[in-house]
Design a protein around this motif. Structure first.
Motif, PDB file in Angstrom:
ATOM      1  N   UNK A  92      -4.683  18.583  15.572  1.00  0.00           N
ATOM      2  CA  UNK A  92      -4.367  19.794  14.473  1.00  0.00           C
ATOM      3  C   UNK A  92      -2.390  19.868  14.635  1.00  0.00           C
ATOM      4  N   UNK A  93      -1.850  19.203  13.887  1.00  0.00           N
ATOM      5  CA  UNK A  93      -0.310  19.107  13.673  1.00  0.00           C
ATOM      6  C   UNK A  93      -0.224  20.574  13.606  1.00  0.00           C
ATOM      7  N   UNK A  94       1.083  21.154  13.802  1.00  0.00           N
ATOM      8  CA  UNK A  94       1.871  22.347  14.483  1.00  0.00           C
ATOM      9  C   UNK A  94       3.335  22.494  13.722  1.00  0.00           C
ATOM     10  N   UNK A  95       3.132  23.624  13.656  1.00  0.00           N
ATOM     11  CA  UNK A  95       3.823  24.419  12.648  1.00  0.00           C
ATOM     12  C   UNK A  95       5.228  23.457  12.261  1.00  0.00           C
ATOM     13  N   UNK A 124      -3.893   8.601   9.180  1.00  0.00           N
ATOM     14  CA  UNK A 124      -5.396   8.576   8.778  1.00  0.00           C
ATOM     15  C   UNK A 124      -6.065   9.772   8.814  1.00  0.00           C
ATOM     16  N   UNK A 125      -6.447  11.186   9.844  1.00  0.00           N
ATOM     17  CA  UNK A 125      -6.401  11.956   9.984  1.00  0.00           C
ATOM     18  C   UNK A 125      -6.200  12.801   8.196  1.00  0.00           C
ATOM     19  N   UNK A 126      -4.692  12.526   7.897  1.00  0.00           N
ATOM     20  CA  UNK A 126      -4.005  12.788   6.709  1.00  0.00           C
ATOM     21  C   UNK A 126      -4.991  12.721   5.369  1.00  0.00           C
ATOM     22  N   UNK A 127      -5.695  12.096   5.417  1.00  0.00           N
ATOM     23  CA  UNK A 127      -6.484  11.726   4.078  1.00  0.00           C
ATOM     24  C   UNK A 127      -7.822  11.797   4.173  1.00  0.00           C
ATOM     25  N   UNK A 128      -8.283  12.257   5.108  1.00  0.00           N
ATOM     26  CA  UNK A 128      -9.813  12.495   6.297  1.00  0.00           C
ATOM     27  C   UNK A 128     -10.312  13.980   6.152  1.00  0.00           C
ATOM     28  N   UNK A 129      -9.306  14.183   7.085  1.00  0.00           N
ATOM     29  CA  UNK A 129      -9.834  16.061   7.493  1.00  0.00           C
ATOM     30  C   UNK A 129      -9.300  16.582   6.353  1.00  0.00           C
ATOM     31  N   UNK A 130      -7.760  16.390   6.325  1.00  0.00           N
ATOM     32  CA  UNK A 130      -6.741  16.829   4.785  1.00  0.00           C
ATOM     33  C   UNK A 130      -7.590  16.995   3.763  1.00  0.00           C
ATOM     34  N   UNK A 198     -18.550  19.758  12.215  1.00  0.00           N
ATOM     35  CA  UNK A 198     -17.892  18.546  11.068  1.00  0.00           C
ATOM     36  C   UNK A 198     -18.615  18.751  10.714  1.00  0.00           C
ATOM     37  N   UNK A 199     -20.062  18.603  11.341  1.00  0.00           N
ATOM     38  CA  UNK A 199     -21.532  17.142  11.102  1.00  0.00           C
ATOM     39  C   UNK A 199     -22.130  17.594   9.727  1.00  0.00           C
ATOM     40  N   UNK A 200     -21.705  18.857   9.368  1.00  0.00           N
ATOM     41  CA  UNK A 200     -22.903  19.631   7.882  1.00  0.00           C
ATOM     42  C   UNK A 200     -21.628  18.488   6.620  1.00  0.00           C
ATOM     43  N   UNK A 206     -18.311  10.652   4.988  1.00  0.00           N
ATOM     44  CA  UNK A 206     -18.271   8.999   4.890  1.00  0.00           C
ATOM     45  C   UNK A 206     -17.279   8.694   4.076  1.00  0.00           C
ATOM     46  N   UNK A 207     -17.645   9.384   2.279  1.00  0.00           N
ATOM     47  CA  UNK A 207     -17.071   8.932   1.292  1.00  0.00           C
ATOM     48  C   UNK A 207     -14.923   8.861   1.899  1.00  0.00           C
ATOM     49  N   UNK A 208     -14.703   9.764   2.143  1.00  0.00           N
ATOM     50  CA  UNK A 208     -13.423   9.873   2.801  1.00  0.00           C
ATOM     51  C   UNK A 208     -13.191   8.285   3.269  1.00  0.00           C
TER      52      UNK A 208
END
Ligand code: AMP
Ligand code: MG
Length: 278
Positions: A92-95, A124-130, A198-200, A206-208
């Motif tokens: 997770x990015x810092x401040x 890629x996290x910036x277009x996935x989890x984000x 996250x599993x929920x 999948x779409x991301x």
């Protein structure tokens, strides 16, 4: 055809097209032997890459929780020379990181010429989890695919060999792994409530992933879908993909090293004769 599925932007695909349980009909023992041989070859290739220093290698590992990013690093990168192989993990990015553009922290960790860097998670996290958790509005994450493509183009044009791996596990296998981690006191530190949460969002992820992999696959920065339900097969597919990507450079690197060696020798010979050394 390799054990992993190569995507270079030529055709559209969906994660659902690939079976996470694939093993190419190999037995575990056979697979492990093949992996060991591939790693021996990789060690040699790494040495040439390091000696020549004209290129670098960036390996990106992405995948859902428990998909085996850490395991792949341990098995495939562990045996490499740690002098020129580093791992960069993105959390997770810092401040401070959030006060910059999303590629800032990533660009700083890209490999120097001659080195191999492995990204454990990435830009890629910036277009996935984000995206899944709406951490920023869509008008912020949507243009990031183009930014990522431009960034990877820049790296490739600067001599970086880019290989991106999606470790593909099934929903069932993830459940087994999460439960197993829960039971094992040595492994449970890895587990967090977040993993179940996250599993929920399985379908949203999948779409991301479908979008990210389709929008950001190219010849100079391909994605590889790695069937990852079997850990030994995952290691085999990653090792083979790396080895196959570097092997075509081997002759050129050797030639370059011979040239460098000859030039170095001439220089030394001249020095010795000028100084009347035997
Ligand atoms: P782990 O890989 O298990 O150590 O977990 C790292 C966590 O950091 C994961 O939950 C990632 O989704 C999260 N993470 C990584 N990059 C970002 C990002 N750019 N924005 C938000 N969360 C991130
Ligand atoms: Mg985790």
């Amino acid at each position: 055809m390799g054990y992993a599925h190569r995507l270079d932007g030529e055709r559209r695909f969906k994660l659902a097209d690939f079976d996470p349980g694939e093993d190419s009909g190999l037995k575990r023992e056979e697979g492990e032997k093949k992996t060991a041989r591939l790693i021996e070859e990789l060690i040699e290739l790494q040495e040439l890459l390091y000696a020549v220093r004209t290129q670098s290698v960036l390996v990106i590992l992405q995948g859902r929780d428990t998909s085996g990013k850490d395991g792949a690093i341990r098995h495939v990168a562990g045996p490499l020379n740690s002098q020129s192989c580093t791992v960069a993990s993105f959390k997770v990015p810092t401040e401070g990181e959030l006060a910059h553009d999303f590629l800032w922290r990533v660009h700083a960790r890209t490999p120097s010429a001659g080195d191999i860097t492995i990204f454990n998670r990435s830009h890629y996290e910036d277009v996935l989890v984000v995206r899944v958790h709406e951490l920023v509005p869509e008008e912020v994450w949507r243009p990031r695919y183009d930014h990522i493509n431009a960034f990877e183009r820049l790296l490739a044009d600067s001599g970086t060999i880019i290989l991106k791996f999606y470790l593909h596990i099934s929903r069932d296998e993830q459940k087994q792994r999460l439960l197993k981690r829960e039971e094992d006191p040595i492994k449970s530190w890895k587990l967090s409530v977040g993993d179940w949460r996250e599993r929920e969002h399985w379908e949203n992820y999948t779409a991301a992933y479908d979008d990210a992999l389709n929008r950001c696959s190219s010849k100079h920065a391909p994605w590889f879908i790695v069937p990852a339900d079997k850990k030994w097969f995952r290691n085999l597919a990653v090792a083979e993909t790396l080895r196959n990507a570097l092997m075509p450079f081997k002759d050129g690197w050797l030639k370059k090293l011979e040239e460098l060696g000859r030039a170095r020798k001439e220089e030394i010979d001249e020095y010795r004769s000028r100084n009347h050394m035997g």
